[in-house]
Design a protein around this motif. Structure first.
Motif, PDB file in Angstrom:
ATOM      1  N   THR A 103       0.840  -1.203   0.000  1.00 36.93           N
ATOM      2  CA  THR A 103       0.000   0.000   0.000  1.00 36.93           C
ATOM      3  C   THR A 103       0.870   1.245   0.000  1.00 36.93           C
ATOM      4  O   THR A 103       0.609   2.210  -0.731  1.00 36.93           O
ATOM      5  N   LEU A 106       2.283   2.236  -3.304  1.00 34.46           N
ATOM      6  CA  LEU A 106       1.372   2.830  -4.288  1.00 34.46           C
ATOM      7  C   LEU A 106       1.758   4.271  -4.610  1.00 34.46           C
ATOM      8  O   LEU A 106       1.285   4.835  -5.593  1.00 34.46           O
ATOM      9  N   ASN A 115       1.917  -0.267 -11.567  1.00 35.02           N
ATOM     10  CA  ASN A 115       1.091  -1.388 -12.036  1.00 35.02           C
ATOM     11  C   ASN A 115       1.485  -2.688 -11.356  1.00 35.02           C
ATOM     12  O   ASN A 115       0.626  -3.521 -11.035  1.00 35.02           O
ATOM     13  N   ASN A 118      -0.072  -2.684  -7.938  1.00 35.69           N
ATOM     14  CA  ASN A 118      -1.501  -2.992  -8.054  1.00 35.69           C
ATOM     15  C   ASN A 118      -1.735  -4.492  -8.246  1.00 35.69           C
ATOM     16  O   ASN A 118      -2.592  -5.087  -7.593  1.00 35.69           O
ATOM     17  N   ASN A 119      -0.966  -5.073  -9.151  1.00 32.32           N
ATOM     18  CA  ASN A 119      -1.120  -6.507  -9.426  1.00 32.32           C
ATOM     19  C   ASN A 119      -0.757  -7.349  -8.210  1.00 32.32           C
ATOM     20  O   ASN A 119      -1.400  -8.372  -7.926  1.00 32.32           O
ATOM     21  N   ARG A 150      -4.202   7.182  -2.803  1.00 33.35           N
ATOM     22  CA  ARG A 150      -4.102   6.091  -3.780  1.00 33.35           C
ATOM     23  C   ARG A 150      -4.677   4.779  -3.255  1.00 33.35           C
ATOM     24  O   ARG A 150      -5.181   3.972  -4.031  1.00 33.35           O
ATOM     25  N   PHE A 154      -7.574   2.782  -5.037  1.00 33.22           N
ATOM     26  CA  PHE A 154      -7.421   1.353  -5.329  1.00 33.22           C
ATOM     27  C   PHE A 154      -8.689   0.603  -4.931  1.00 33.22           C
ATOM     28  O   PHE A 154      -9.222  -0.204  -5.700  1.00 33.22           O
ATOM     29  N   LYS A 158     -10.823  -1.319  -7.712  1.00 36.73           N
ATOM     30  CA  LYS A 158     -10.471  -2.741  -7.819  1.00 36.73           C
ATOM     31  C   LYS A 158     -11.423  -3.701  -7.117  1.00 36.73           C
ATOM     32  O   LYS A 158     -11.546  -4.856  -7.530  1.00 36.73           O
TER      33      LYS A 158
END
Length: 523
Positions: A103, A106, A115, A118-119, A150, A154, A158
């Motif tokens: 986190t 981010l 990215n 995030n993945n 962020r 997220f 997501k």
């Protein structure tokens, strides 16, 4: 420092040992030490450390810290490799910590790195959703502003992509519980994002779930406070919260608390409202929200009193006909300006609430007051018929592309407004007044639309000078219908504004500062 050759040799020892790799602690420690080496050694360490991590629980902290050093390396390729492998450390009690770390990562401004983070977060989400959420919410509550921003984004983008087996009822309850903690101290923009997150949860799609969300919004709107119409932030906060509440209302989830507040505190101060949003017709915005909510108002304690306030405000926009001289000419008075969009909202709201007290006009008003109202209705209806004929004539024979021009789109909306008012006035002319007709507000789609669909809408100018539209992309472009002035002349124009998210000022229960929080990474 171990060399590249030594790293490969230690890798071979651990790989050959398979399940007994944990007996070769020295070989793994040498790999950990490589994070202090050169570029080649670091790249190998970024791959080798996670591969054998599970065999050395006693070195877990050292291994995670070593990988974190690589996540902050100056070499972007090393950072990316280290981040990509982080989910392999997300085992058992380590998972919330890894989620917390990811986190914080981010905040990266490198798109490829961002990215990867995030993945990686999505990957560990599927391992343990609650543990991952624990890390995310920890940073939302305590992290740096950029990380908080962020992390919230997220969640808002997501969560809806995750399958049902991940988003269990228990997980959704955890999201609701943690979100309530965050909502104690948010900005307006953050509040809007959290409402998006919560309204997307399956468990809150029920009547009781939507009622919970309405109560959350009401708490944020702080409907117990004294309303200050001259404070732009106070007004903006109320409008932002009401916009979030409107899609939640239904025949089973009532808007009574909001409608009551608008009637008692906002309508009497309508002309003195201020807003931080440039170019926004704040009075019309308020009246539109009230009209949308009025359809779902339940039993109201002070119905007669609030209906009277609504009626009085309606009268302000329903002018008496100008006095005529003996020769039939206007006796020097200007023709009143008919503000159709305002009247549509007020008449609709009065019509909706009037159903709950159908004898209001006949039993609650004296004969003189009722006569005055009917004269106003008659005068307005007369002007209305002229505009309806003009609009129909202007649109006659136009189809397809011709109706898509800005000018004609405005005329189509104007025709909806005038037709709506006409239907409602006819109802009130009945003896006794009737409240049976149903109309669709001019800015609402005729067909039943999904609650989350953005509302298209139109506006009209007020008696104040035209305001400049705010710059930037328009998210909620609205057309404005300029009611004609003079003896039934026609005049159409257009206008758009940006409906901003966000309340001015920082965070806090007063949507002010959030107070001091820790800075820097807290791995």
């Amino acid at each position: 420092m171990p060399t590249v050759e030594e790293l490969y040799r230690n890798y071979g020892i651990l790989a050959d040992a398979t399940e007994t790799a944990g007996q070769h602690k020295d070989a793994y420690q040498a790999i950990l030490d490589a994070v202090k080496g050169g570029t080649k050694e670091k790249r190998l360490a970024a791959q080798f450390i996670p591969k054998f991590f599970k065999h050395f629980p006693e070195l877990a902290d050292s291994a995670i810290n070593a990988q974190l050093d690589l996540c902050e390396d100056e070499d972007v390729s090393i950072r990316r490799q280290a981040i990509k492998e982080l989910p392999q450390f997300a085992t058992g009690d380590n998972l919330p910590r890894v989620a917390d770390i990811l986190t914080q990562l981010l905040q990266s401004d490198d798109s490829a790195e961002f990215n990867l983070v995030n993945n990686a977060l999505l990957s560990i989400f599927k391992m343990d959703a609650k543990g991952t959420l624990g890390g995310l919410f920890s940073q939302i509550l305590q992290g740096e502003d950029i990380v908080r921003e962020r992390a919230i984004k997220f969640l808002s983008t997501k969560l809806k992509t995750l399958p049902e087996e991940v988003m269990t009822k228990e997980v959704e309850e955890f999201i609701l519980t943690e979100s309530k903690k965050v909502l104690e101290d948010v900005t307006g923009e953050e509040f809007v994002l959290f409402m998006k997150i919560l309204s997307g949860l399956k468990s809150l799609q029920t009547v009781s779930g939507r009622q919970q969300l309405v109560e959350l919004v009401a708490e944020q709107a702080d409907l117990e406070q004294t309303f200050n119409p001259s404070d732009p932030d106070c007004v903006d906060r109320l409008l932002q919260c009401t916009r979030q509440a409107v899609p939640l209302f239904s025949k089973n989830v009532h808007s009574t608390k909001f409608v009551t507040y608008f009637c008692e505190h906002v309508l009497p101060n309508l002309s003195s409202l201020t807003t931080p949003v440039e170019g926004l017709d704040i009075q019309l915005e308020v009246l539109k929200l009230l009209a949308e909510m009025s359809s779902f108002c339940g039993d109201m304690e002070k119905l007669e009193s609030n209906l009277k306030k609504l009626f009085d405000k309606l009268l302000e926009y329903m002018p008496l006909p100008p006095e005529e001289a003996e020769n039939g000419e206007n006796a020097g008075n200007e023709e009143p300006k008919l503000q159709f969009s305002y009247v549509e909202c007020l008449l609709y709201s009065f019509h909706q609430l009037g159903r709950k007290l159908p004898d209001f006009l006949t039993a609650k008003l004296n004969a003189e007051k009722l006569k005055d109202f009917k004269i106003r209705l008659q005068y307005f209806a007369r002007g209305l018929q002229v505009y309806i004929r003009q609009l129909r004539l202007a649109l006659q024979g136009k189809t397809g592309e011709a109706l898509k021009t800005e000018e004609n789109k405005i005329k189509v909306v104007a025709l909806k407004i005038t037709n709506n008012i006409n239907v409602l006035i006819k109802d009130l002319f009945h003896i006794p007044p009737s409240y049976k007709s149903t109309v669709t507000l001019s800015w609402k789609p005729v067909q039943k639309a999904d609650a989350s669909q953005k509302r298209a809408s139109e506006d009209t100018t007020s008696s104040s000078p035209p305001k400049k539209a705010s710059a930037g992309p328009k998210r909620d472009a609205r057309q404005i219908y300029n009611p004609p002035s003079g003896k039934y002349s026609s005049n159409l124009g257009s206008f758009s504004y940006e409906q901003r998210g966000g309340f001015r000022g920082g965070r806090g229960r007063g949507w002010g500062g959030r107070g001091n929080r820790s800075r820097g990474r807290i791995y």
